[in-house]
Scaffold this active site. Sequence first.
Site, short mmCIF file in Angstrom:
data_model
loop_
_atom_site.label_atom_id
_atom_site.label_comp_id
_atom_site.label_asym_id
_atom_site.label_seq_id
_atom_site.Cartn_x
_atom_site.Cartn_y
_atom_site.Cartn_z
N GLU A 48 0.86 -1.18 0.00
CA GLU A 48 0.00 0.00 0.00
C GLU A 48 0.90 1.23 0.00
O GLU A 48 1.76 1.37 0.88
CB GLU A 48 -0.87 0.07 1.25
CG GLU A 48 -1.83 -1.06 1.47
CD GLU A 48 -2.54 -0.89 2.81
OE1 GLU A 48 -2.48 0.21 3.39
OE2 GLU A 48 -3.14 -1.87 3.27
N ASP A 59 -4.92 8.69 10.52
CA ASP A 59 -3.54 8.20 10.59
C ASP A 59 -2.91 8.52 11.94
O ASP A 59 -3.10 9.60 12.49
CB ASP A 59 -2.69 8.83 9.49
CG ASP A 59 -3.16 8.41 8.10
OD1 ASP A 59 -3.78 7.34 8.00
OD2 ASP A 59 -2.89 9.15 7.14
#
Length: 265
Positions: A48, A59
Amino acid sequence: MSLAQTFARTRADGRAALVGYLPGGFPTVEDSITAINTMIDSGCDAIEIGLPYSDPVMDGPAIQRAAETALAAGVRTADVLRIVEAVAGRVPILIMTYWNPIEKYGVEAFSRDFAAAGGAGLITPDLIPEEADDWLTASAEHDLDRVFLVAPSSTAERIAATVAVCSGFVYAQSVMGVTGARDHTSAVAPALVERTRKVTDLPIGVGVGVRNGEQAAEVAGYADAVIVGSAMVSCLHNGEDLAAGLRALSRLTTDLADGASKPRR
């Protein structure tokens, strides 16, 4: 190699796939190409690449800091596509991205350019199926996999609606809140995977903050893919220099791959 081929191989081998994550352009565009190749050499079955974004609400701190570094250096979508092109062909390459940068680029144009670069599909954490018509059309036209997320809070109806439009695999986000490496894997992850398996035959990948081979083996006991991000990014953050960071990244990836190949059931 496609995601379908990759999962057919790992299932035949009796192991989980290892999916590694790195923000595109971190530490630099060229260094991220080197780091991704290191991850593949050391055992990642798929990669990814994160598309750096200025408002990464999901995140954790390691990934946020890496994305900020890339953005401050001027990394943009075109640079991430160049990274994809440089590493494509060895394992499936996905981009994980918030949806706003794709809309800004143009959904059809991005799908075209990403496919031309050799990309396999997108992971879209903040896009829901009801708002994905343009992406569903463009991904079908350009033969790109669509990886949507399910979470512990997802109802049975939401899981069914989500997996109905997924291809490649389903991403089980088994920790609510921001991402990041943790001392212990999620206690709710196995139940989420079980709920999801009831409505799909697609492989299920789990991201739970895994940071070592022992945790990877635990996740491999109930999931088809072990997804690791923050721990890999931290190798590059914490190294004295790039060479040291790459050595740490190689050691960690090898340990994770070994764990994923020896599931604890």
